[in-house]
Design a protein around this motif. Structure first.
Motif, PDB file in Angstrom:
ATOM      1  N   CYS A  36      37.999  41.340  39.022  1.00 56.94           N
ATOM      2  CA  CYS A  36      37.666  42.533  39.804  1.00 56.94           C
ATOM      3  C   CYS A  36      38.622  42.634  40.981  1.00 56.94           C
ATOM      4  N   ASN A  37      39.085  43.846  41.263  1.00 54.80           N
ATOM      5  CA  ASN A  37      40.089  44.055  42.304  1.00 54.80           C
ATOM      6  C   ASN A  37      39.497  44.324  43.686  1.00 54.80           C
ATOM      7  N   HIS A  38      38.208  44.331  43.799  1.00 54.34           N
ATOM      8  CA  HIS A  38      37.546  44.625  45.076  1.00 54.34           C
ATOM      9  C   HIS A  38      38.242  45.795  45.767  1.00 54.34           C
TER      10      HIS A  38
ATOM     11  N   PRO B 176      38.270  51.323  36.191  1.00 56.27           N
ATOM     12  CA  PRO B 176      39.481  51.488  35.376  1.00 56.27           C
ATOM     13  C   PRO B 176      40.084  50.165  34.935  1.00 56.27           C
TER      14      PRO B 176
ATOM     15  N   ARG C 127      33.978  44.591  34.623  1.00 53.03           N
ATOM     16  CA  ARG C 127      32.540  44.349  34.644  1.00 53.03           C
ATOM     17  C   ARG C 127      32.012  44.010  33.259  1.00 53.03           C
TER      18      ARG C 127
ATOM     19  N   ALA D  70      35.571  52.785  42.231  1.00 51.01           N
ATOM     20  CA  ALA D  70      34.938  53.801  41.397  1.00 51.01           C
ATOM     21  C   ALA D  70      33.534  53.354  40.992  1.00 51.01           C
ATOM     22  N   CYS D  71      33.366  52.051  40.798  1.00 54.11           N
ATOM     23  CA  CYS D  71      32.065  51.525  40.363  1.00 54.11           C
ATOM     24  C   CYS D  71      30.997  51.819  41.413  1.00 54.11           C
TER      25      CYS D  71
HETATM   26  S1  SF4 Z   1      36.381  49.612  40.265  1.00 50.35           S
HETATM   27 FE1  SF4 Z   1      34.832  48.176  41.027  1.00 50.35          FE
HETATM   28  S2  SF4 Z   1      34.570  46.643  39.387  1.00 50.35           S
HETATM   29 FE2  SF4 Z   1      36.445  47.764  38.967  1.00 50.35          FE
HETATM   30  S3  SF4 Z   1      38.034  46.495  39.894  1.00 50.35           S
HETATM   31 FE3  SF4 Z   1      37.480  48.054  41.422  1.00 50.35          FE
HETATM   32  S4  SF4 Z   1      35.884  47.084  42.655  1.00 50.35           S
HETATM   33 FE4  SF4 Z   1      36.094  45.842  40.790  1.00 50.35          FE
END
Ligand code: SF4
Ligand code: SF4
Lengths: 260, 385
Positions: A121-123, A165, A169, A128-129
């Protein structure tokens, strides 16, 4: 107390819409400034945002290495499910061509095929999540920018998986507990029907430790820290070498960098 | 009023019994899915939404399509729709209720659904969707019961019902627009990322709604249950024709933009759906069939020699309906997820467990329609005599 225009808009009846518009505008403004990551907020002091830089040059010297992934699984009770349809993944290896499809060339194909490339996860700055979650079961923590999860609130609608994207998850399609190799009683296990992902080791940071993957890497390939602090390990690593982020063009502002 | 549902012949009870049996089958299968986990469905980490959410989208559309009879009747005083408008409203209400069931069965933790209202997050379109959908069901339930009740008393419906009916028109548009917004605002899914999504949804919804109502009307006439009148059927056919034309036009617009620009991420999804990608062409025959059905329906609707053959009308309606059902109820979802964000051609084909749950919800919807139509028609017949 002086009420600024922004405060006023936020307070007004249309606050939801107005706040959205102001944020979008500010994000667009901020994206124009050159910094390691686009700064959010109204141009004041940069907010703390944890970030990670993975030095793939070091990873490539240890073919087949998965110590960071193992450490993560053990720290967080991540199950090992053989069926790829139901896998739960926090940090895992993926091929270069799939992680950076737009960067793939004959050169990268020759040199990087088969070499490990950890993803997680890119934090994101603009996750978008978080935007799509109907319950607030996933949110961006203001003090350090970690995208957190509350597994008791999640209703398992999977909207966040659809919106991310980076496919960072995982949904618990089956009861994960029988698939956990060593149960760590200091960290919760999850139940069936909820979504989970990497938490940048929020629980270890709170105890003053480094993330499990960072600590486990024998090659010191993972630099971690606050990207708004120019002297943090992550900023030092990034200023010394060229790096890539996944799909930066989408405006999500990913905070995991790969030094190729 | 509800006692009317209990007076029926052998044919009626056999049909009701059959629908009840299939509904229970679906219910049991869903309980099993919840106990073992959604892992018993064919859904995967790569394709987390599948048949259920596709059906959800399709049925929201069918719900919105009550507008095609309500608007001409109430706003333009089309007397031809006097007999069918109530039936259209009931169909819309039941469809949206089914749509809500489809969301429910696709959730990992449905018992926590209340969290959506307990911790409201207006930035999520699901929050809006749940609100507009339940509002729409409620609105239509109030309108239809009041109208029937007044007819039974032999009085004109109270004036406020007209206000509620007017409100239900923009509301119908809103439910499908919000449903489109769930999908078309996601940077992660290029196939859905198009401002044409909501207009396309509405065009296909009105097509399938008008076609289904015409089919139901023809069926009821055939069974000798009720005759809505030839004029109403012909008008529904006209509406279905224009909506289908609009839908095809919108689709061709999408195809042009995608294939003239040739942005790889956008091309890949349509390639996958209609031709197959990396040797995976599971959906190609279905999507081609859907396109073929749409063209066949248009041919029957438009070519004079075919248009005048009344025996072909049910075929045209069925083609139009199933074309939309395949495109929206299944293709829309898979197309959004395959290829994945990693560019992988993931495989997903709904399995028996999912089809059983879907059959259960369809049967339950058909049961509600049967019972509610029976009540409505009986009340009407009594009031007239
Ligand atoms: S959109 Fe949410 S789950 Fe996906 S990489 Fe970014 S923070 Fe992590
Ligand atoms: S699955 Fe859970 S975390 Fe994800 S959007 Fe739904 S409620 Fe939020």
């Amino acid at each position: 107390m002086k009420i600024t225009r922004k405060d006023f808009l936020r307070l007004s009846g249309l606050s939801v819409l107005a706040a959205g518009a102001v944020r979008t505008f500010e994000a667009a403004k901020a994206a124009g400034q050159s910094a390691i990551r686009p700064l959010r907020g109204s141009g004041g002091a940069p907010r703390k945002q944890l970030a990670m830089a993975i030095d793939l040059r070091k990873c490539r010297q240890r073919p087949g290495c998965d110590l960071c992934m193992k450490a993560c699984r053990d720290a967080h009770n991540v199950p090992v499910i053989a069926d790829p349809r139901h896998e739960v993944k926090w940090i895992w290896n993926a091929p270069f061509a799939e992680v950076f499809p737009l960067e793939q060339s004959a050169y990268t194909e020759r040199n990087y095929t088969g070499s490990p490339l950890p993803v997680l996860c890119n934090h994101c700055d603009e996750p978008a999540c978080v935007r799509v979650c109907p319950t607030g079961a996933t949110w961006k923590r203001s003090e350090d920018g970690i995208v957190m999860m509350d597994w008791h609130r999640c209703i398992g609608c999977k909207y966040c998986m659809v919106a991310c994207p980076y496919e960072a998850r995982s949904f618990n399609f089956v009861d994960p507990r029988p698939y956990i190799e060593h149960i760590n009683s200091d960290f919760p296990t999850r139940s069936m029907g909820v979504v989970e992902k990497c938490n940048f080791c929020a629980e270890r940071l709170a105890a003053g430790k480094q993330p499990a993957c960072v600590e486990a890497c024998p090659a010191n390939a993972i630099a971690f820290g606050d990207s708004s602090d120019p002297n943090s390990p992550v900023c030092l690593a990034l200023s010394a070498s060229f790096s890539l982020r996944r799909k930066p063009e989408l405006g999500t502002g990913p905070n995991v960098h790969s030094i190729v | 009023m509800f006692e009317k549902a209990l007076a029926g012949g052998r044919r009626y009870w056999l049909w009701v019994g059959f629908l009840l049996a299939v509904s229970f089958l679906g219910l049991f299968d869903w309980v099993r899915e919840q106990q073992i986990g959604l892992g018993v469905t064919a859904l995967t980490r790569d394709v987390p939404w599948g048949l259920y959410i596709g059906q959800f989208v399709f049925f929201v559309g069918l719900g919105a399509s009550a507008l095609v009879v309500v608007l001409p009747y109430y706003l333009h005083n089309w007397k031809a729709f006097a007999k069918i408008t109530l039936l259209g409203e009931i169909l819309g209400m039941v469809s949206v209720f089914m749509a809500m069931l489809f969301i429910f069965v696709s959730m990992g933790r449905p018992m926590r659904l209340i969290n959506v209202l307990w911790y409201p997050h207006p930035n999520s379109l699901i929050f809006w969707d749940i609100n507009v959908l339940s509002g729409y069901v409620l609105l239509n339930a109030i309108v239809t019961t009041t109208i029937l009740w007044s007819e039974r008393q032999g009085i004109a419906p109270p004036r406020w019902t007209r206000f509620l009916v007017m409100l239900s028109l923009p509301w119908a548009v809103s439910i499908h627009t919000v449903t489109a917004f769930i999908l078309c605002g996601l940077v992660a899914r290029p196939y859905w990322l198009t401002p044409l999504m909501a207009p396309r949804f509405l065009a296909s919804a009105f097509t399938s709604g008008a076609a289904l109502l015409a089919l139901l009307a023809l069926l009821m006439r055939r069974l000798g249950v009720f005759d809505v009148g030839e004029e109403a059927i012909q008008k529904l056919r006209t509406i279905a024709t224009y909506c289908l034309l609009t839908h095809v036009f919108f689709d061709l617009n999408e195809i042009f933009t995608v294939f003239y620009s040739r942005i790889p991420e956008h091309v890949a999804h349509i390639d996958y759906l209609f031709a197959g990608l990396d040797g995976n062409d599971l959906y190609a025959p279905w999507m081609q069939l859907s396109a073929l059905f749409a063209l066949a329906a248009l041919a029957i609707f438009l070519i004079p020699a075919l248009r005048n053959r009344s025996s072909l009308l049910p075929w045209a309606c069925a083609f139009a309906f199933f074309s939309m059902l395949i495109e929206k109820g299944l293709g829309l979802m898979v197309g959004g997820f395959v290829p994945t964000a990693f560019g992988v051609t993931a495989a997903y084909a709904p399995n028996l467990s999912e089809w059983t749950v879907v059959a259960g919800i369809w049967a339950f919807g058909a049961l509600l329609i049967t019972v509610l139509y029976k009540i409505a028609l009986a009340v009407r017949a009594e009031a007239e005599s």
